[in-house]
Structures are given as structure tokens and as C-alpha cells.
Enzyme design. Structure first.
Site, short mmCIF file in Angstrom:
data_model
loop_
_atom_site.label_atom_id
_atom_site.label_comp_id
_atom_site.label_asym_id
_atom_site.label_seq_id
_atom_site.Cartn_x
_atom_site.Cartn_y
_atom_site.Cartn_z
N GLU A 40 45.50 -9.77 25.27
CA GLU A 40 45.64 -9.93 23.81
C GLU A 40 44.33 -10.40 23.19
O GLU A 40 43.72 -11.36 23.66
CB GLU A 40 46.75 -10.94 23.52
N ASP A 43 40.57 -6.60 22.92
CA ASP A 43 40.07 -5.24 22.64
C ASP A 43 38.82 -5.26 21.77
O ASP A 43 37.85 -4.55 22.05
CB ASP A 43 41.17 -4.33 22.07
N ASP A 180 45.79 -0.10 20.29
CA ASP A 180 47.09 0.40 19.84
C ASP A 180 47.12 1.92 19.80
O ASP A 180 48.07 2.56 20.26
CB ASP A 180 47.42 -0.16 18.45
#
Length: 390
Positions: A40, A43, A180
């Protein structure tokens, strides 16, 4: 997604388009939401993430027009939004239509000299919005697939992921990374996607959940979060400040061995932010290694550690997310963590399939006892990525 529910979604998508626009669509495209199993806020720090595409999808019914007009409708919002390809620019788009029209803007930049035509788009979705399951990337990727076909652009999936990210960063104004969109475009059944956000290399990794009779429960706390507001952006700034102070281009360049120097160089808060990213990158790689060697039961500890790091070091959890995680652990989940950008949204719990209902009921009871609103708890399975359906 079962054949039955897929059929329903496609039929509804076609009927919705026909009702709104008075003609049949040229085709239907769909893209899934995602759950990030682990990794988390790594990225945008050029790190590692390990998402799955889930069996909840956004369907886009689309038809090419003979002019330059773009019209878009959504089953989640009232009214038709209409604009022209010639008037599309990032600063003129707002609200829900910024996602599909932002993709149209970004795709038009990538289009060759033969000007793209206008398009009618009708969006319908069963990805829960605001839950940290990337309903926005599902919209972006379904629209990108549709326009790629209708405009005959021939762009590959990695390029479409970058287009979705560009739309979200430049048009919507959310400073998100590429995870995502990559998950939504590249997913496979019972596989996770190891994403190296520096090289953009992806690797499909078998989860083995089905064979081990395990699965993921999503606990949507129904507490809202929005990436375009301050919390996400301030965490990103802390990471950039930390990298600069440590003399590296991104936190990806640092490993656990750099933590003592970081503790000396950085202020307390920036150090904690940096420590989360460094340890989270290690946890992603450890999770993938454990799946390959020991199987899915071995990854629970990494999920638990990830949640503690997000709660204490990155400070993006909430009382509802903490309760979802601690209740799941107490009820026998193999591991649990909040997932997504934080400040609300969802947690995930890795459970044995035979325990799923009992764990879900127990979490709901704990939420009621705490006086929190009723969570939406449902199983998800790793699913296929974006595709043309019809």
C-alpha cells in the site's frame, strides 16, 4: 463472476444503452475493480505491489458516432453529460464524468492523425464505490478498452494502464500510481499480479486460494474516503521529502539496512512514513515468495504486519478499519489488513472458505457493539482483467 451474473450484467448494459440513446451499442466492454492483497502506497514510490482483479465489474456499452460529440451516462448518476472532442481538456472536466471523459482526452492525445470520432458511452457497475476497490480504475479501463477498439488505436494493455493513470492524475486530480489500472487490465483467475512500479514489469503469480479452500473477505466499512483530498497528497509529499533528504530518486532505492541512517537524517514523522514504504516493499516480496514455496496459509503474518505499519507508521487507518482487522483476527482469519488508500474504505481478511460466514457475522456483531454503521462484508475472488464482452 458466474456465467449467470455476467449474462445479467451484459443484458442490463445493452438495455441501458438502448434506453438512453435509442439505438443498439456497437459492443460491450468490461473491467474489474481490484483488491490490493499487499503493498500500500508503494506504487508512487517506484516500489512493489500485489493486487488482484476481483469479480465485480464495470460494463461500458459504446457506439461510435459520425460526428465529434461525446455523450456519457452512468447508472450511478443522473443525466447525460455531453461535450465535443474539440472541447475536451483536463480543466473543463469535473464530477463523475471526469473519469470516462478524462480517458477519452488521454486516448485522443495518443491517437494518430486520423481524428477519432465521437462516441456514446453508457456505464453500469457492481463495483462498490468509495470502498477502496478501485471503482474509478474499473471505469477508466473499461472505457479505454472500448475506445481502443472503436478508434482502432491498437494500444497494448501497459499503455492503456498509463492512459488511465494520466486521466486520474491530470483530469481528476488524484496523485495515484499505476497499480489500480494495471490490476484491472492484467488480472487472471486465482492469480495475483506482482507489479514493479519502477520498471512497470508485471508477473502473474498463482495464489492457490482455490486449491487450499481459502478466500478473501472484503469488509467495506462504508466510511468514505477520497484520494483527491489532502491525506493522500500529504503522505505522497512526505515520501518525496524523505527520498530527497536521503539523497535518492525514490524510496525504492532504500532497503531495511538504510533505516538506521533514515532515523538519524529524518524528523520523526517523515521517518515513520519512510519506514512504512521500505518495510511494505519487503512484505510484498516476502508474500510472493511464501505463495510460491509454502502456499497461501503462510502469507497471513505479512498481512497483519502491513496493517500495523499503515496504522502506526503511515497513519492512514481509522477506528472502523482497525476494528474490522482485529475482529477478523480474533475470529480466526489467517491474516487481515486495511486495503486501498486509507482514511476509510475497506479491509480484507484471508479466511478458510468454511469459516467465511462465521467470520463475517462476528465482525458485523463487533461493529454493532461499537456503535459503527453496518459494514458491507462479501467474498471476492481473483478474476480476469478487462475484456471485450460483446
Amino acid at each position: 463472476m458466474t456465467g449467470h451474473s455476467r449474462h445479467d450484467l451484459l443484458r442490463q448494459g445493452t438495455e441501458y444503452f438502448t434506453r438512453e440513446f435509442g439505438v443498439e451499442p456497437d459492443g460491450l466492454w468490461s473491467a474489474p475493480g481490484r483488491v490490493n492483497v499487499i503493498g500500500e502506497h508503494t506504487d508512487y514510490n517506484d516500489g512493489f505491489a500485489f493486487p488482484i482483479a476481483i469479480d465485480k465489474r464495470t460494463v461500458v456499452a459504446a457506439r461510435a458516432r459520425g460526428d465529434r460529440i461525446l455523450r456519457v451516462v452512468s447508472n450511478g448518476f443522473p443525466g447525460v453529460v455531453e461535450t465535443s472532442l474539440d472541447d475536451l481538456n483536463p480543466d473543463s472536466l469535473a464530477g463523475w464524468s471526469a473519469y470516462p471523459l478524462g480517458v477519452a482526452w488521454a486516448m485522443a492525445q495518443a491517437a494518430p492523425a486520423g481524428d477519432p470520432t465521437g462516441v456514446d458511452l453508457a456505464l453500469s457497475s457492481d463495483v462498490p464505490p468509495g470502498a477502496g476497490l478501485s471503482s474509478s480504475a474499473a471505469v477508466e479501463c473499461a472505457v479505454a478498452m472500448a475506445l481502443n477498439d472503436l478508434w482502432k488505436l491498437g494500444l497494448g494493455r501497459q499503455t492503456l494502464a498509463r492512459i488511465g493513470q494520466l486521466a486520474e492524475n491530470r483530469v481528476v486530480g488524484a496523485p495515484t500510481g499505476i497499480m489500480d489500472q494495471s490490476a484491472s487490465l492484467l488480472g487472471e483467475p486465482d492469480h495475483g499480479i506482482l507489479l514493479d512500479c519502477q520498471s512497470l514489469h508485471t508477473e502473474s503469480v498463482p495464489l492457490g486460494f482455490a486449491a487450499a479452500d481459502m478466500g478473501l473477505l472484503v469488509i467495506d466499512t462504508r466510511t468514505s474516503h477520497s484520494h483527491a483530498d489532502g491525506g493522500y497528497a500529504s503522505r505522497r509529499r512526505s515520501c518525496e521529502d524523505g527520498a530527497q533528504a536521503m539523497g535518492v530518486g525514490s524510496l525504492r532505492a532504500l532497503g531495511p539496512g538504510d533505516l538506521p541512517r533514515a532515523a538519524d537524517v529524518l524528523d520523526g514523522q517523515t521517518f515513520r512514513r519512510v519506514r512504512h514504504i521500505i518495510t511494505e516493499n519487503s512484505r510484498v516480496l516476502d508474500t510472493v515468495a511464501a505463495l510460491r514455496t509454502a502456499g497461501p496459509a503462510a502469507i497471513g503474518a505479512f498481512l497483519n504486519e502491513s496493517h500495523m505499519s499503515m496504522r502506526d507508521d503511515f497513519e492512514i487507518s481509522t477506528p472502523e478499519l482497525d476494528l474490522a482487522v482485529s475482529a477478523a483476527q480474533a475470529l480466526g482469519a489467517l491474516g487481515a489488513r486495511m486495503t486501498g488508500g486509507g482514511f476509510g474504505g475497506a479491509a480484507i481478511a484471508l479466511v478458510r472458505s468454511s469459516d467465511a460466514d462465521r467470520v463475517a457475522d462476528g465482525i458485523a456483531r463487533e461493529f454493532a457493539r461499537a456503535g459503527f454503521s453496518v459494514p458491507h462484508i462479501f467474498p471476492v475472488s481473483a478474476s480476469a482483467g478487462a475484456r471485450r464482452e460483446l
